[in-house]
Enzyme design. Structure first.
Site, PDB file in Angstrom:
ATOM      1  N   GLU A 208       0.855  -1.183   0.000  1.00 33.27           N
ATOM      2  CA  GLU A 208       0.000   0.000   0.000  1.00 33.27           C
ATOM      3  C   GLU A 208       0.892   1.235   0.000  1.00 33.27           C
ATOM      4  OE1 GLU A 208      -2.782   0.541   3.275  1.00 33.27           O
ATOM      5  OE2 GLU A 208      -3.773   2.141   2.146  1.00 33.27           O
TER       6      GLU A 208
ATOM      7  N   CYS B  92      -6.446   1.099   2.650  1.00 33.90           N
ATOM      8  CA  CYS B  92      -7.444   2.180   2.648  1.00 33.90           C
ATOM      9  C   CYS B  92      -7.341   3.095   1.432  1.00 33.90           C
ATOM     10  CB  CYS B  92      -7.319   3.002   3.925  1.00 33.90           C
ATOM     11  SG  CYS B  92      -7.865   2.134   5.391  1.00 33.90           S
TER      12      CYS B  92
ATOM     13  N   ASN C 125     -11.954  -3.063  -0.116  1.00 29.09           N
ATOM     14  CA  ASN C 125     -10.818  -3.351   0.772  1.00 29.09           C
ATOM     15  C   ASN C 125     -11.320  -3.932   2.084  1.00 29.09           C
ATOM     16  OD1 ASN C 125      -8.220  -3.347   1.996  1.00 29.09           O
ATOM     17  ND2 ASN C 125      -8.699  -1.386   2.934  1.00 29.09           N
ATOM     18  N   GLU C 126     -11.455  -3.087   3.060  1.00 34.08           N
ATOM     19  CA  GLU C 126     -11.782  -3.567   4.410  1.00 34.08           C
ATOM     20  C   GLU C 126     -13.183  -3.073   4.754  1.00 34.08           C
ATOM     21  OE1 GLU C 126      -9.609  -1.710   7.715  1.00 34.08           O
ATOM     22  OE2 GLU C 126      -8.558  -3.612   7.903  1.00 34.08           O
TER      23      GLU C 126
HETATM   24  O1  AHR Z   1      -2.330  -1.581   6.739  1.00 37.24           O
HETATM   25  C1  AHR Z   1      -2.787  -0.335   7.125  1.00 37.24           C
HETATM   26  C2  AHR Z   1      -4.298  -0.206   7.010  1.00 37.24           C
HETATM   27  O2  AHR Z   1      -4.934  -1.102   7.878  1.00 37.24           O
HETATM   28  C3  AHR Z   1      -4.873  -0.545   5.673  1.00 37.24           C
HETATM   29  O3  AHR Z   1      -4.810   0.523   4.818  1.00 37.24           O
HETATM   30  C4  AHR Z   1      -6.293  -0.892   5.989  1.00 37.24           C
HETATM   31  O4  AHR Z   1      -6.825  -1.831   5.085  1.00 37.24           O
HETATM   32  C5  AHR Z   1      -6.237  -1.391   7.402  1.00 37.24           C
HETATM   33  O5  AHR Z   1      -7.157  -0.746   8.201  1.00 37.24           O
END
Ligand code: AHR
Length: 657
Positions: free
Chosen positions: A52, A243, A374-375
């Site tokens: 990332e 993120c 993503n999350e």
């Molecule tokens: O790894 C850091 C962050 O942790 C990532 O961007 C996100 O997916 C998670 O909350």
């Protein structure tokens, strides 16, 4: 009993060891490996990388561009730049030509014969290595006059450490290039451009790259950082996050189509981590997309990793604005996913395959895995996931989709999404865990009880936290790495369910991070792997092809006496591969009996990662304090006698003859 031998260690890890065992240093731990009972194949993807652009991971990190804000597109257009006037007169005007991708350029009006210029500070300075060559380039036109540019690198004391020059001619935009050879090494260099001769000069995409990049590609990636990744032999590369896939708001989501094609046409946006001030403010954190989707696919190919892109599913980061696009307007997002598959896999005469071919890669990239969101969490995610899954599976049934179960491996969001995604027959579920070391020890059994017929698991983001969950005080201690090594024996033992796993985040610039801990730390010139890096590397380079049973007193090894272990065989290399973690403070004698083989080599190798101090970390000054050493073990027939050092992780390999 064991407590008497223990050095003071953190309460959490001590508690896990204390409750687990009653062994003394004298007891011999008798393990058995059944090398002919293949339990399950281990996927090639098993141990991978999560990338990332956080902590200056891309711009200012692996993307080797040294000029910050090269196209004057930061919200403050001259951020990173400073006018220079040595008894001279001149001015800068930022002009916006209104086109979509790279609208701004700088107009320099030079009113003196010499002494007027501009300087760029780089990303916390520029890392320059003596005798190395650097490619300078810019897009420019001479609106008035025939101005000459004197380009120089200066060190922190403002002394020149390299120079070149360019004479501009003509009123058309042209790309000008020149090479600088550095005369000395400097971690905090600056780039100066001095104008000779009065005139008006328009400039854009002012750039400086080392010639020594990964594979010496012009405009490429930082070689030392990619090498660290390649050395892990990763099974997959997840990109571009994290993120940043989501963006703080939908306008700032990651849109892969805007990250391909000529770099000067890639639209820069603010980085979602720009406003996270866990370390120091980083208002200068933007995404130039010089490292875009084409480069991510290429990087995956270079390091032998399966590409695993994650796409925005119509939701902005739920920790930020949590904006969603209405489901009736989701088509564009879904189309982006379909087009990405064509970009990666389509023939060179398909619409998007042609773009890939024009960029230099006629052969497909062989995309098999794709993340939807993503999350994410909540019903909004499920609604959107369903629409994506329907459209993608209709057109590309072979592409396996990764779906989210939220940011935690437990709690209400997980408890809602986990059964929901299973009911939807999701292919692969992405679990994230940022937890204390104790959690990792206790969860070494997590997947033993998982449904063998349900979705596969992607442990997509995990890292043990030394202080508190997501705290700026976290550091990459040996305690954290050791607990991850123990946990990973459980991932490997359950390789029929767990198909992919990756530590997160990957990179951090020592002067520009927002999140700790991180796998690899770097500054402008150096980089090093943390203890956690060596754990990942030892797993990645000793994967094996099949899990085989390994027991201690007829039980799987999940914390008894502070020990965690698992075994695999490599049916191609004809090796038994045994991973053993001792989380206790005392050495333990052990003997591993390898059953089910005709003959074994007379010696085994053991790569041992250990440190007596659980709080030990690696540093720039001492980058390999916690790093593996290799030992040779003499076998006694089919028995491997191994001393399990206090706080150690080892990978033992024996050839089957
Ligand atoms: O790894 C850091 C962050 O942790 C990532 O961007 C996100 O997916 C998670 O909350």
């Amino acid at each position: 009993m064991i407590a008497l031998h223990m050095k003071p260690i953190t309460a959490l890890l001590a508690a896990a060891c204390l409750t687990a065992g009653t062994a003394t240093a004298q007891t011999t731990q008798a393990f058995t490996v059944k090398a002919n009972q293949l339990k399950t194949p281990i996927q090639k993807t098993m141990w991978g990388i999560f990338f990332e652009d956080i902590n200056f991971g891309a711009d200012g990190g692996i993307y080797a561009e040294l000029v910050k804000n090269r196209s004057f597109e930061f919200d403050t257009p001259l951020m990173g730049w400073r006018e220079q006037k040595q008894n001279a007169d001149g001015s800068i005007l930022i002009i916006n030509r209104g086109d979509l991708s790279n609208p701004r350029f700088a107009r320099f009006t030079i009113r003196s014969a010499s002494g007027y210029g501009v300087s760029n500070e780089g990303f916390r300075g520029m890392g320059i290595t003596g005798n190395d060559k650097y490619d300078f380039s810019l897009l420019a036109r001479a609106q008035e006059g025939n101005t000459k540019l004197h380009i120089e690198l200066v060190n922190a004391a403002n002394q020149k450490i390299g120079e070149t020059s360019i004479t501009l001619s003509g009123k058309e935009w042209k790309k000008y290039t020149a090479t600088i050879t550095a005369t000395s090494t400097e971690p905090k260099a600056k780039l100066n451009i001095w104008f000779e001769g009065a005139g008006v000069v328009d400039a854009d995409m002012i750039s400086l790259f080392p010639q020594k990049t990964w594979k010496n590609r012009p405009g490429g990636l930082r070689a030392d950082l990619v090498q660290l990744l390649a050395d892990m032999k990763p099974g997959f590369l997840r990109f571009p996050g994290g993120c940043i896939v989501e963006g703080r708001e939908l306008d700032n989501r990651y849109q892969w189509k805007k990250t391909i094609g000529p770099v000067e046409q890639r639209e820069l946006i603010v980085n979602r981590w720009n406003t996270e001030f866990r370390h120091k403010p980083a208002p200068d954190y933007y995404q130039s997309f010089g490292l875009g989707f084409y480069e991510y696919f290429l990087l995956s190919e270079d390091i032998g990793a399966t590409p695993l892109p994650i796409l925005n599913c119509g939701m902005a980061c739920q920790f930020n604005t949590a904006e969603v696009v209405p489901t009736e307007e989701l088509d564009q997002y879904i189309q982006d996913a379909l087009d990405l598959i064509e970009f990666a896999n389509g023939s060179a005469d398909s619409k998007w395959g042609k773009v890939r071919a024009q960029m230099g890669h006629p052969a497909p990239f062989n995309l098999k895995l794709l993340g939807v969101g993503n999350e994410q969490w909540g019903e909004q995610y499920v609604e959107r996931y369903k629409l994506f899954a329907k459209a993608i599976k209709e057109k590309y049934p072979a592409v396996q989709l990764i779906s989210s179960v939220g940011p935690s491996p437990d709690g209400p969001q997980f408890d809602y999404l986990n059964p929901t995604m299973r009911a939807l027959k999701a292919d692969i579920i992405d679990e994230h865990y940022y937890k204390l070391p104790d959690w990792f020890l206790k969860n070494a059994k997590r997947y033993d009880a998982y449904d063998r017929n349900g979705p596969k698991i992607f442990a997509g983001e995990y890292a043990a936290q030394s202080k508190a969950v997501v705290s700026p005080d976290n550091i990459n201690t040996w305690e954290c790495a050791l607990s991850e090594a123990a946990f990973m024996t459980g991932l490997e033992r359950n390789a029929d369910v767990v198909h992919l796993a990756s530590y997160a985040p990957l990179f951090a610039h020592a002067e520009g991070w927002q999140w700790t801990p991180d796998l690899i730390w770097f500054n402008n010139l150096q980089s090093y792997g943390t203890p956690n890096y060596y754990v990942q590397k030892m797993y990645g380079t000793n994967k094996g092809t099949h899990v085989v049973p390994m027991t201690l007193n007829n039980e799987t090894v999940t914390g008894q006496n502070g020990l965690y272990a698992n075994a695999a065989i490599d049916s191609v290399a004809k090796e038994v591969i045994i991973k053993v973690v001792n989380t206790g403070a005392t050495a333990q004698n052990s003997e591993i009996t390898i059953d089910g083989v005709k003959k074994l080599a007379t010696t085994a190798t053991a790569d041992v990662l250990k440190n007596a101090d659980l709080q030990q970390a690696n540093t720039f000054a001492q980058p390999t304090t916690v790093s593996p050493t290799q030992e040779t073990i003499k076998l006694k027939g089919k028995k491997v006698p191994v001393t399990l050092a206090p706080y150690s992780f080892q990978v033992i390999k024996v050839k089957m003859l």
